[in-house]
Write a protein that holds these residues in place. Structure first.
Motif, PDB file in Angstrom:
ATOM      1  N   TYR A   1      65.865  -0.596 110.670  1.00  0.00           N
ATOM      2  CA  TYR A   1      67.008  -0.073 109.928  1.00  0.00           C
ATOM      3  C   TYR A   1      67.627   1.149 110.606  1.00  0.00           C
ATOM      4  O   TYR A   1      68.198   2.019 109.947  1.00  0.00           O
ATOM      5  N   ARG A   2      67.525   1.211 111.918  1.00  0.00           N
ATOM      6  CA  ARG A   2      68.024   2.396 112.625  1.00  0.00           C
ATOM      7  C   ARG A   2      69.549   2.492 112.620  1.00  0.00           C
ATOM      8  O   ARG A   2      70.116   3.529 112.968  1.00  0.00           O
ATOM      9  N   TYR A   3      70.228   1.423 112.230  1.00  0.00           N
ATOM     10  CA  TYR A   3      71.692   1.462 112.197  1.00  0.00           C
ATOM     11  C   TYR A   3      72.225   1.734 110.789  1.00  0.00           C
ATOM     12  O   TYR A   3      73.418   1.580 110.530  1.00  0.00           O
ATOM     13  N   GLY A   4      71.329   2.125 109.886  1.00  0.00           N
ATOM     14  CA  GLY A   4      71.778   2.465 108.541  1.00  0.00           C
ATOM     15  C   GLY A   4      70.903   1.831 107.480  1.00  0.00           C
ATOM     16  O   GLY A   4      70.242   0.820 107.719  1.00  0.00           O
ATOM     17  N   ILE A   5      70.878   2.445 106.319  1.00  0.00           N
ATOM     18  CA  ILE A   5      70.047   1.975 105.212  1.00  0.00           C
ATOM     19  C   ILE A   5      70.930   1.341 104.132  1.00  0.00           C
ATOM     20  O   ILE A   5      71.898   1.953 103.677  1.00  0.00           O
ATOM     21  N   ALA A   6      70.583   0.124 103.741  1.00  0.00           N
ATOM     22  CA  ALA A   6      71.333  -0.562 102.683  1.00  0.00           C
ATOM     23  C   ALA A   6      71.136   0.154 101.353  1.00  0.00           C
ATOM     24  O   ALA A   6      70.075   0.736 101.103  1.00  0.00           O
ATOM     25  N   PRO A   7      72.141   0.135 100.475  1.00  0.00           N
ATOM     26  CA  PRO A   7      72.008   0.798  99.171  1.00  0.00           C
ATOM     27  C   PRO A   7      70.971   0.102  98.290  1.00  0.00           C
ATOM     28  O   PRO A   7      70.658  -1.071  98.481  1.00  0.00           O
ATOM     29  N   LYS A   8      70.468   0.837  97.318  1.00  0.00           N
ATOM     30  CA  LYS A   8      69.394   0.348  96.447  1.00  0.00           C
ATOM     31  C   LYS A   8      69.767  -0.946  95.729  1.00  0.00           C
ATOM     32  O   LYS A   8      68.929  -1.828  95.547  1.00  0.00           O
ATOM     33  N   GLY A   9      71.017  -1.082  95.328  1.00  0.00           N
ATOM     34  CA  GLY A   9      71.417  -2.239  94.532  1.00  0.00           C
ATOM     35  C   GLY A   9      71.815  -3.461  95.327  1.00  0.00           C
ATOM     36  O   GLY A   9      72.024  -4.533  94.773  1.00  0.00           O
ATOM     37  N   LYS A  10      71.918  -3.319  96.659  1.00  0.00           N
ATOM     38  CA  LYS A  10      72.352  -4.450  97.484  1.00  0.00           C
ATOM     39  C   LYS A  10      71.635  -4.405  98.831  1.00  0.00           C
ATOM     40  O   LYS A  10      71.957  -3.602  99.690  1.00  0.00           O
ATOM     41  N   ALA A  11      70.685  -5.306  99.009  1.00  0.00           N
ATOM     42  CA  ALA A  11      69.851  -5.304 100.219  1.00  0.00           C
ATOM     43  C   ALA A  11      70.428  -6.150 101.355  1.00  0.00           C
ATOM     44  O   ALA A  11      69.790  -6.306 102.393  1.00  0.00           O
ATOM     45  N   ASP A  12      71.658  -6.676 101.174  1.00  0.00           N
ATOM     46  CA  ASP A  12      72.227  -7.611 102.152  1.00  0.00           C
ATOM     47  C   ASP A  12      72.201  -7.056 103.588  1.00  0.00           C
ATOM     48  O   ASP A  12      71.812  -7.759 104.528  1.00  0.00           O
ATOM     49  N   TYR A  13      72.603  -5.799 103.741  1.00  0.00           N
ATOM     50  CA  TYR A  13      72.659  -5.190 105.081  1.00  0.00           C
ATOM     51  C   TYR A  13      71.258  -5.065 105.671  1.00  0.00           C
ATOM     52  O   TYR A  13      71.073  -5.221 106.887  1.00  0.00           O
ATOM     53  N   ALA A  14      70.266  -4.832 104.822  1.00  0.00           N
ATOM     54  CA  ALA A  14      68.881  -4.726 105.297  1.00  0.00           C
ATOM     55  C   ALA A  14      68.406  -6.067 105.849  1.00  0.00           C
ATOM     56  O   ALA A  14      67.741  -6.121 106.899  1.00  0.00           O
ATOM     57  N   PHE A  15      68.739  -7.150 105.174  1.00  0.00           N
ATOM     58  CA  PHE A  15      68.376  -8.479 105.676  1.00  0.00           C
ATOM     59  C   PHE A  15      69.060  -8.749 107.015  1.00  0.00           C
ATOM     60  O   PHE A  15      68.448  -9.280 107.956  1.00  0.00           O
ATOM     61  N   LEU A  16      70.321  -8.387 107.107  1.00  0.00           N
ATOM     62  CA  LEU A  16      71.068  -8.603 108.351  1.00  0.00           C
ATOM     63  C   LEU A  16      70.430  -7.833 109.507  1.00  0.00           C
ATOM     64  O   LEU A  16      70.247  -8.379 110.605  1.00  0.00           O
ATOM     65  N   LEU A  17      70.075  -6.568 109.278  1.00  0.00           N
ATOM     66  CA  LEU A  17      69.460  -5.764 110.336  1.00  0.00           C
ATOM     67  C   LEU A  17      68.087  -6.330 110.732  1.00  0.00           C
ATOM     68  O   LEU A  17      67.728  -6.318 111.911  1.00  0.00           O
ATOM     69  N   HIS A  18      67.344  -6.814 109.759  1.00  0.00           N
ATOM     70  CA  HIS A  18      66.048  -7.436 110.063  1.00  0.00           C
ATOM     71  C   HIS A  18      66.256  -8.647 110.974  1.00  0.00           C
ATOM     72  O   HIS A  18      65.542  -8.827 111.970  1.00  0.00           O
ATOM     73  N   ASP A  19      67.239  -9.487 110.642  1.00  0.00           N
ATOM     74  CA  ASP A  19      67.509 -10.683 111.438  1.00  0.00           C
ATOM     75  C   ASP A  19      67.881 -10.316 112.873  1.00  0.00           C
ATOM     76  O   ASP A  19      67.366 -10.896 113.841  1.00  0.00           O
ATOM     77  N   LEU A  20      68.784  -9.355 113.009  1.00  0.00           N
ATOM     78  CA  LEU A  20      69.221  -8.947 114.353  1.00  0.00           C
ATOM     79  C   LEU A  20      68.095  -8.311 115.149  1.00  0.00           C
ATOM     80  O   LEU A  20      68.015  -8.489 116.381  1.00  0.00           O
ATOM     81  N   TYR A  21      67.216  -7.590 114.477  1.00  0.00           N
ATOM     82  CA  TYR A  21      66.100  -6.906 115.130  1.00  0.00           C
ATOM     83  C   TYR A  21      65.198  -7.904 115.830  1.00  0.00           C
ATOM     84  O   TYR A  21      64.624  -7.614 116.893  1.00  0.00           O
ATOM     85  N   HIS A  22      65.045  -9.099 115.263  1.00  0.00           N
ATOM     86  CA  HIS A  22      64.134 -10.093 115.830  1.00  0.00           C
ATOM     87  C   HIS A  22      64.835 -11.126 116.709  1.00  0.00           C
ATOM     88  O   HIS A  22      64.217 -12.120 117.086  1.00  0.00           O
ATOM     89  N   LEU A  23      66.078 -10.863 117.032  1.00  0.00           N
ATOM     90  CA  LEU A  23      66.822 -11.787 117.866  1.00  0.00           C
ATOM     91  C   LEU A  23      66.671 -11.431 119.344  1.00  0.00           C
ATOM     92  O   LEU A  23      66.894 -10.302 119.758  1.00  0.00           O
ATOM     93  N   ARG A  24      66.275 -12.405 120.127  1.00  0.00           N
ATOM     94  CA  ARG A  24      66.100 -12.234 121.565  1.00  0.00           C
ATOM     95  C   ARG A  24      67.483 -12.023 122.214  1.00  0.00           C
ATOM     96  O   ARG A  24      68.482 -12.561 121.722  1.00  0.00           O
ATOM     97  N   PRO A  25      67.569 -11.237 123.299  1.00  0.00           N
ATOM     98  CA  PRO A  25      68.862 -11.094 123.991  1.00  0.00           C
ATOM     99  C   PRO A  25      69.420 -12.476 124.361  1.00  0.00           C
ATOM    100  O   PRO A  25      68.720 -13.302 124.936  1.00  0.00           O
ATOM    101  N   GLY A  26      70.654 -12.718 123.962  1.00  0.00           N
ATOM    102  CA  GLY A  26      71.239 -14.042 124.222  1.00  0.00           C
ATOM    103  C   GLY A  26      70.917 -15.051 123.139  1.00  0.00           C
ATOM    104  O   GLY A  26      71.323 -16.198 123.202  1.00  0.00           O
ATOM    105  N   GLY A  27      70.179 -14.594 122.119  1.00  0.00           N
ATOM    106  CA  GLY A  27      69.819 -15.487 121.012  1.00  0.00           C
ATOM    107  C   GLY A  27      70.967 -15.624 120.034  1.00  0.00           C
ATOM    108  O   GLY A  27      72.020 -14.990 120.191  1.00  0.00           O
TER     109      GLY A  27
END
Length: 348
Positions: free
Chosen positions: A322-348
């Motif tokens: 979550y180094r690019y920002g913390i999602a608000p308490k009521g909406k975790a959508d951005y947190a899920f997105l950052l998790h997905d991108l974090y585990h994406l291989r370069p070029g993935g």
């Protein structure tokens, strides 16, 4: 009867039989029994390929036959004794009882091969603990289960058909139970049209890779991963060159993920799953056995997360996801997105 007619028959009958049980809950019972039938038929098919006849299976397929138990565990990841096979339940006729199911599921857990425990361990927990909900008495439970196994006995599981009939029926039931469950449907099913569009995009982008690893951190029934795998396999030399990673929070839905993946002919060695909270504990990177961090990046990360979910953002500022920002308490959508991108291989 074609696959659509058989699927319709099973759905309509199951919907009538479920009585007062919620559709979202009843699906776990019927899909669990279909999976048990699949595993039983897979073992019987393996043994018949090796020259066993029906009489040989009845005589030799028992727990005391240590060599055969080890052989089945090596080839399949599990062992089911003759007395616990789905076909034996059918053969019992009026002498079949709910206790036969309880004993069989308990034995299955005990006889899983150690290397495949993560794939098969406690996979029937939801079914096992929910048997009592199928009736107020042993007699009523037995009647309900007998109706269920009679309903699904004709589903082909040998893979000899031109089309994946088993997979078609399983997906059909999941999608219908999802529609019947209303707004909670997204917890275990992504509409097939959405999955198909995502899969074709992913497959086209990964078409030049020999080995591919795909991941769904909110896997539900695993339908999205399976659809992605099918599209990707069109470009790979071997479907076994695809590895599947899945994480799901709810145990009953997590069990559906594992069942669905196994029934599609995916090798247990290529299945990596975990029941856990994606946002609270990162995975795949935390090794449950060594308790060490192993950062894993994958070729494709796909998900249909629970939208606008509440979560606890406190103390997350040190989490590298979550180094690019913390999602608000009521909406975790951005947190899920950052998790997905974090585990994406370069070029993935």
């Amino acid at each position: 009867m074609n696959k659509q007619q058989l699927a319709n028959k099973i759905w309509e009958s199951a919907n009538r039989m479920r009585s007062k049980i919620e559709a979202n809950e009843y699906k776990d019972y019927i899909l669990g029994f279909i999976f048990y039938k699949f595993l039983s038929d897979q073992e019987a098919g393996l043994l018949k390929t090796d020259g066993y006849g029906d009489a040989d299976i009845q005589k030799h397929v028992h727990e005391n036959n240590a060599d055969l138990v080890s052989y089945c565990q090596l080839r399949l990841g599990y062992f089911i004794a003759y007395e616990h096979l789905f076909s034996t339940w059918l053969a019992k006729g009026s002498s079949f009882t709910v206790d036969n199911v309880r004993t069989a599921l308990s034995a299955f857990n005990r006889l899983i091969s150690e290397p495949q425990e993560k794939v098969f361990s406690k996979i029937f927990n939801t079914l096992e603990t929910g048997l009592s909900k199928l009736g107020d008495t042993t007699s009523s439970q037995t009647k309900s289960i007998s109706q269920l196994i009679q309903l699904i006995k004709d589903i082909p599981t040998d893979g000899k058909q031109d089309y994946d009939v088993l997979g078609f029926i399983y997906e059909y039931l999941i999608s219908n139970f999802a529609a019947n469950a209303g707004k909670k449907a997204g917890e275990f099913y992504t509409p097939h049209e959405v999955s198909l569009l995502m899969s074709e995009i992913v497959a086209l982008c990964l078409r030049d890779r020999e080995k591919i690893e795909i991941y769904d951190p909110t896997s539900g029934s695993g339908s999205l991963l399976i659809t992605i795998g099918k599209s990707v396999s069109k470009y790979t030399r071997n479907k076994d060159d695809i590895k599947y990673y899945a994480q799901e929070l709810k145990e009953n839905t997590y069990n559906l993920t594992r069942m669905n993946l196994v029934m599609r002919g995916i090798k247990p060695d290529n299945i990596f799953t975990r029941c856990g909270d994606t946002l609270e504990q990162d995975w795949p990177m935390y090794d449950d056995e060594t308790h060490e961090y192993k950062f894993v990046q994958l070729d494709a990360v796909v998900s249909n997360p629970p939208y606008s979910q509440h979560w606890d953002p406190s103390h997350k500022d040190t989490d590298p996801r979550y180094r690019y920002g913390i999602a608000p308490k009521g909406k975790a959508d951005y947190a899920f997105l950052l998790h997905d991108l974090y585990h994406l291989r370069p070029g993935g």
